[in-house]
Design a protein around this motif. Structure first.
Motif, short mmCIF file in Angstrom:
data_model
loop_
_atom_site.label_atom_id
_atom_site.label_comp_id
_atom_site.label_asym_id
_atom_site.label_seq_id
_atom_site.Cartn_x
_atom_site.Cartn_y
_atom_site.Cartn_z
N ARG A 31 -4.35 -2.63 5.85
CA ARG A 31 -3.18 -2.03 6.53
C ARG A 31 -2.74 -2.90 7.71
O ARG A 31 -1.57 -2.86 8.11
N VAL B 96 5.47 9.85 1.65
CA VAL B 96 4.58 8.70 1.59
C VAL B 96 3.71 8.69 2.84
O VAL B 96 4.20 8.90 3.95
N LEU C 59 0.82 -1.22 0.00
CA LEU C 59 0.00 0.00 0.00
C LEU C 59 0.85 1.27 0.00
O LEU C 59 0.55 2.21 -0.75
N PRO C 60 1.91 1.36 0.82
CA PRO C 60 2.76 2.56 0.73
C PRO C 60 3.37 2.76 -0.66
O PRO C 60 3.52 3.89 -1.13
N GLU D 1 0.66 4.23 -2.75
CA GLU D 1 0.46 5.64 -2.40
C GLU D 1 1.52 6.51 -3.06
O GLU D 1 1.22 7.59 -3.60
N LYS D 2 2.75 6.03 -3.06
CA LYS D 2 3.84 6.78 -3.69
C LYS D 2 3.62 6.91 -5.19
O LYS D 2 3.79 7.99 -5.78
N GLU E 161 -6.55 9.54 0.00
CA GLU E 161 -6.93 9.24 -1.37
C GLU E 161 -6.93 7.73 -1.63
O GLU E 161 -7.82 7.19 -2.30
N MET E 162 -5.91 7.03 -1.08
CA MET E 162 -5.84 5.59 -1.27
C MET E 162 -7.02 4.89 -0.61
O MET E 162 -7.58 3.94 -1.16
N ASP E 163 -7.43 5.38 0.55
CA ASP E 163 -8.60 4.79 1.21
C ASP E 163 -9.84 4.89 0.32
O ASP E 163 -10.63 3.94 0.22
N TYR F 117 0.78 6.73 -6.70
CA TYR F 117 -0.39 7.60 -6.91
C TYR F 117 0.02 9.07 -6.83
O TYR F 117 -0.37 9.89 -7.69
N GLY G 111 -0.78 10.40 0.94
CA GLY G 111 -1.82 9.98 0.00
C GLY G 111 -2.76 8.94 0.58
O GLY G 111 -3.54 8.33 -0.15
N ARG G 112 -2.69 8.75 1.92
CA ARG G 112 -3.48 7.69 2.53
C ARG G 112 -4.98 7.92 2.36
O ARG G 112 -5.73 6.99 2.07
#
Length: 653
Positions: free
Chosen positions: A595, A573, A555-556, A559-560, A579-581, A562, A576-577
């Motif tokens: 997570r 990093v 996931l990290p 996010e990077k 947005e990722m959610d 993204y 963007g959590r």
């Protein structure tokens, strides 16, 4: 309805040459190879059975376009046949080309190359060693000269004198051997070997030519009063060695007798399934009554390429019989049980008059265009993802019959519910023609407020089914995958909603959320790991970022990626959590479970979310029984039916 007797092979071949016996147009071309022909010749010489021949009397209710056997051409007009070959085409054509055609047989060698061959019988080998008869049947090219090849001695039979000298009898003269015999005797008469040569021919005449000319085989002749469906069924029962004919090929032959080329008509329509041609045809159908769109033309073609010629005929039959039933019902003197049934079964298609095909073909084509548009709205991008290609048949008939109001909101809602009940209820995997006949009137009546269709009523989805949906063999698997696309699932790496360009260019497919390698390392059950509950639509590049890592690891990275795609490359990093959610939620995935690498919690939560989605599209409550401990208090205990699960797994496989 039929007569069974024995007839001489010679007589049958002579009737082929006269044209009194021909082929129905639906019979495929002659395809026997050179070695097969030689084996057949050997079987006749040995007086072995080569199978029965089935014929149909011409001139009855069953009218087919006809043609002579392969290689036969008539000067002027081709005569009308008295009999048609239903079974035995390959054998009769092979023997005809080898004996009476008058030119080299057109066949294939062992390398599947087109070749022409004359056939000869080695008189000495036949008489001296009958057990090696196959070696006594010799083939030479069209010029009758076989060159030296790979140590095999060449052979020159380009003149009759060479045939006489080598004592090789041309099979093409076997039914008219007297003139060859005269030349043979003349060739050897003034030589010292005359007595021996004459003895060879006399023995060959008695042991080979005479039995060959008297060879008989069983012949079954169907009466001209036979119905088309009976003829087709009989043909398929006896045609075990060939490719099974479908209704389209048989109807094509029938319509050809009336001068209509069904095959050309179908392929003309099929050619409109691509790019701008399909949209242009669609616009012409609209005729100012509807507003066509230019978007999704490529997508429409990719979906409609799945439609087969038999599907099209089934749709025409549904539309035609529906109109006939309505006319019957308007006749107050006709009892309801005597009214035409709405049907697209094989017998109905085979009995479909040409006039009714021509009346409804354009309407059926319009229905398939509308069906393609409908499937695009449901989230489909390509034909391989359609749960049931066959369901396009009633869908096209329904959308065609609804007229200009087919895309009204209330109408679309009911058509969607019917469609998804069929897919997720997995109702189109068996004998389906009967359901098609019910779908068309029932869905239309439902839209008019007159009761629930059988497909909607019959649809049932068991929660435990999600555990067994693991491959594309399952219609429900394909349907649920497509529903996720329809629900605007977004790409984890770019954040873009999946559309035509992303789907085709970025190779969207369904991939694991918790990678299979990670699941195996954690001892997670393989069936759970591969269930659709642990899969979602992703681009190939996103799947490569995921690799085999745990969600807490990948996931990290996503996010990077993204942030980089959004032009926020310098951001840390973790920024963007949020947005990722949101991206995960678009796939019905709860981020906190990923997570924490909490597979069981993720699995059960996604079950609840997907069941809610299924319940919404089929318009039915899905009962979830009991409770189940899955790492979190209060998660539901889902019904487990081992027998049902095992049966569904077998169906999927």
């Amino acid at each position: 309805m039929f007569d069974s007797t024995k007839r001489s092979l010679r007589e049958l071949l002579q009737e082929l040459r006269k044209g009194t016996i021909q082929l129905p147009e639906f019979q495929r071309g002659w395809v026997w190879k050179n070695e097969q022909i030689k084996e057949l010749i050997a079987s006749v010489i040995r007086q072995y059975p080569i199978g029965a021949v089935m014929l149909l009397e011409a001139g009855g209710e069953v009218r087919f376009q006809t043609r002579p056997v392969e290689g036969l051409h008539f000067q002027g007009q081709t005569p009308d046949p008295e009999l048609l070959i239903l079974d035995g085409q390959q054998r009769l054509t092979s023997m005809f080309q080898a004996t009476l055609m008058g030119s080299a047989a057109k066949t294939e060698n062992e390398r599947k190359q087109k070749v022409e061959r004359w056939y000869y019988l080695d008189m000495n080998r036949l008489l001296n060693n009958p057990d090696l008869l196959e070696e006594a049947v010799i083939d030479v090219p069209a010029d009758r000269i076989r060159p030296d090849v790979a140590g095999r001695k060449g052979l020159d039979l380009s003149t009759s004198e060479l045939e006489y000298e080598l004592q090789l009898f041309p099979l093409g003269r076997i039914y008219e051997a007297s003139s060859w015999q005269t030349g043979y005797v003349k060739h050897w008469k003034e030589t010292e070997q005359f007595s021996e040569a004459f003895e060879v021919y006399t023995a060959f005449q008695d042991k080979v030519i005479a039995p060959f000319c008297e060879y008989q085989l069983p012949v079954i002749t169907l009466a001209k009063s036979s119905r088309r469906e009976a003829v087709c069924q009989v043909f398929e029962k006896v045609n075990t060695g060939g490719v099974k004919l479908n209704a389209f090929e048989l109807v094509t032959a029938s319509y050809a007798a009336d001068g209509f080329d069904l095959r050309a008509d179908w392929y003309g329509r099929k050619a409109r399934d691509g790019d701008e041609a399909i949209e242009g045809r669609y616009q012409r159908f609209l005729a100012g009554r509807e507003h066509g769109k230019t978007d999704g033309v490529q997508r429409l073609g990719k979906i409609l390429k799945a439609v087969r010629e038999t599907d099209f005929l089934q749709c025409v039959a549904l539309l035609s019989t529906r109109q006939r039933r309505e006319l019957d019902q308007q006749n107050s003197q006709l009892p309801i049980e005597k009214c035409t049934g709405i049907s697209c079964k094989r017998a109905t298609i085979l009995d479909l008059p040409l006039s009714e095909y021509q009346q409804w073909a354009d309407q059926a084509e319009l229905g398939f265009f509308r069906a393609g548009r409908f499937l695009i709205q449901q989230g489909y991008y390509r034909s391989k993802d359609l749960p049931y290609v066959t369901q396009l048949v009633p869908l096209a008939a329904i959308l065609s019959s609804l007229g200009d109001d087919y895309n009204a909101a209330a109408t679309t809602q009911k058509v969607e519910q019917w469609y998804w009940c069929g897919v997720l209820g997995e109702l189109y995997g068996g004998a389906i023609e009967t359901r098609f006949g019910k779908d068309l009137p029932e869905v239309i009546h439902w839209i008019e407020g007159k009761g629930v269709p059988s497909t909607v009523y019959d649809a049932d989805f068991r929660p435990s089914r999600l555990d067994t949906m693991r491959t594309r063999n399952s219609a429900a698997y394909k349907g649920l995958y497509t529903l996720l696309l329809r629900e605007q699932a977004k790409d984890f790496r770019t954040g873009r909603p999946i559309d035509d360009s992303i789907f085709y260019e970025d190779a969207i497919d369904i991939h694991h959320v918790f990678p299979a390698v990670w699941c195996e390392a954690q001892g997670i059950d393989t069936d759970q790991a591969n269930s659709i509950l642990n899969k979602t639509p992703l681009t190939a590049r996103t799947n490569r970022v995921i690799g085999g890592a745990a969600p807490s690891i990948y996931l990290p990275k996503l996010e990077k990626a993204y942030l980089k795609h959004q032009g926020k490359e310098g951001d840390e990093v973790g920024n963007g959590r949020t947005e990722m959610d949101a991206l995960l939620h678009s796939h019905s995935i709860h981020p906190e479970h990923l997570r924490r690498d909490a597979f069981e919690a993720f699995y059960e939560q996604r079950r609840r979310d997907l069941l809610e989605l299924i319940s919404r599209v089929i318009g039915k409550t899905i009962a979830v029984e009991g409770t189940q401990s899955a790492g979190e208090e209060g998660l539901p205990q889902l019904d487990e039916d081992d027998e049902t699960t095992a049966a569904l797994e077998e169906i999927d496989a």
